[in-house]
Scaffold this motif. Structure first.
Motif, PDB file in Angstrom:
ATOM      1  N   LEU A  68       0.838  -1.201   0.000  1.00  0.00           N
ATOM      2  CA  LEU A  68       0.000   0.000   0.000  1.00  0.00           C
ATOM      3  C   LEU A  68       0.877   1.256   0.000  1.00  0.00           C
ATOM      4  O   LEU A  68       0.559   2.237  -0.684  1.00  0.00           O
ATOM      5  N   LEU A  69       1.981   1.230   0.707  1.00  0.00           N
ATOM      6  CA  LEU A  69       2.912   2.361   0.708  1.00  0.00           C
ATOM      7  C   LEU A  69       3.401   2.637  -0.707  1.00  0.00           C
ATOM      8  O   LEU A  69       3.378   3.774  -1.181  1.00  0.00           O
ATOM      9  N   ARG A  70       3.819   1.588  -1.404  1.00  0.00           N
ATOM     10  CA  ARG A  70       4.278   1.750  -2.794  1.00  0.00           C
ATOM     11  C   ARG A  70       3.136   2.193  -3.705  1.00  0.00           C
ATOM     12  O   ARG A  70       3.338   2.975  -4.637  1.00  0.00           O
ATOM     13  N   ALA A  71       1.923   1.705  -3.442  1.00  0.00           N
ATOM     14  CA  ALA A  71       0.774   2.097  -4.261  1.00  0.00           C
ATOM     15  C   ALA A  71       0.479   3.589  -4.084  1.00  0.00           C
ATOM     16  O   ALA A  71       0.191   4.282  -5.070  1.00  0.00           O
ATOM     17  N   LEU A  72       0.555   4.088  -2.849  1.00  0.00           N
ATOM     18  CA  LEU A  72       0.324   5.513  -2.608  1.00  0.00           C
ATOM     19  C   LEU A  72       1.379   6.351  -3.337  1.00  0.00           C
ATOM     20  O   LEU A  72       1.057   7.381  -3.940  1.00  0.00           O
ATOM     21  N   GLU A  73       2.612   5.888  -3.301  1.00  0.00           N
ATOM     22  CA  GLU A  73       3.687   6.558  -4.008  1.00  0.00           C
ATOM     23  C   GLU A  73       3.415   6.582  -5.511  1.00  0.00           C
ATOM     24  O   GLU A  73       3.563   7.613  -6.171  1.00  0.00           O
ATOM     25  N   THR A  74       2.996   5.444  -6.041  1.00  0.00           N
ATOM     26  CA  THR A  74       2.710   5.336  -7.475  1.00  0.00           C
ATOM     27  C   THR A  74       1.561   6.260  -7.866  1.00  0.00           C
ATOM     28  O   THR A  74       1.622   6.938  -8.896  1.00  0.00           O
ATOM     29  N   LEU A  75       0.525   6.300  -7.045  1.00  0.00           N
ATOM     30  CA  LEU A  75      -0.605   7.194  -7.330  1.00  0.00           C
ATOM     31  C   LEU A  75      -0.159   8.660  -7.335  1.00  0.00           C
ATOM     32  O   LEU A  75      -0.582   9.443  -8.184  1.00  0.00           O
TER      33      LEU A  75
END
Length: 183
Positions: A68-75
């Motif tokens: 989720l941390l990486r997903a937030l970064e990607t978003l």
């Protein structure tokens, strides 16, 4: 290519996180640092914006190896319309997850290097994202008697530690660890 207006970009990220808290029911606090203060002290990331998350939902953000941390970064990267080669200009962390992961990768690199030096057999890490592969490359660069190379394509790209001068040895990737959302 640097982000042109860091304050505007930080404002967009703040708005996104506020919406995530409000509509997503998340309980996250955040601190956004832009410009010189956002620089990575280890020099692994070329970040211009650093977002530090805290609060009761941090365990949710870092579970499943930080997906989720990486997903937030990607978003955030996509929201700012950055090129995929510029993804390391934005960095999110929560609960010191990235620093702990960097130390874990450094220790794994040292262990793999020792194994390769003792056996003469290349060691393949499982597929991982480009940031983590870069951390491994940097950690291995300091070690004697080995060389590294990234092998494979896309999500199946992985890092191999070879005995020095023997990067022509064929290798097979370790299987990707099963995680959240994978079948």
């Amino acid at each position: 290519m640097p982000i042109e207006d860091l304050q505007q970009a930080a404002g967009k990220i703040a708005s996104f996180l506020n919406t995530l808290n409000k509509l997503g029911g998340m309980r996250l606090k955040y601190r956004i640092t832009a410009g010189d203060g956002a620089r990575d002290p280890q020099g692994v990331e070329a970040r211009q914006i650093y977002v530090e998350l805290a609060g009761p939902d941090v365990p949710l953000v870092i579970q499943h190896n930080g997906e989720l941390l990486r997903a937030l970064e990607t978003l955030a990267v996509q929201m700012l319309r950055l090129d995929h080669h510029e993804h390391d200009l934005i960095s999110f962390d929560a609960g010191n997850f990235k620093a702990l992961r960097a130390e874990e990768l450094r220790m794994a690199a040292e262990t793999a290097a020792e194994k390769v030096r003792q056996t003469g057999v290349p060691y393949s890490f499982p597929p991982m994202n480009s940031r983590e592969r870069r951390m491994l490359h940097l950690a291995c660069r300091e070690l004697e008697g080995i060389e590294t190379a990234s092998v494979g394509e896309g999500q199946d790209r992985f890092l191999v530690v070879y005995p020095e001068g023997q990067t022509n040895i064929p290798v097979k990737a370790q299987s990707r660890p099963r995680g959240f959302g994978r079948r």
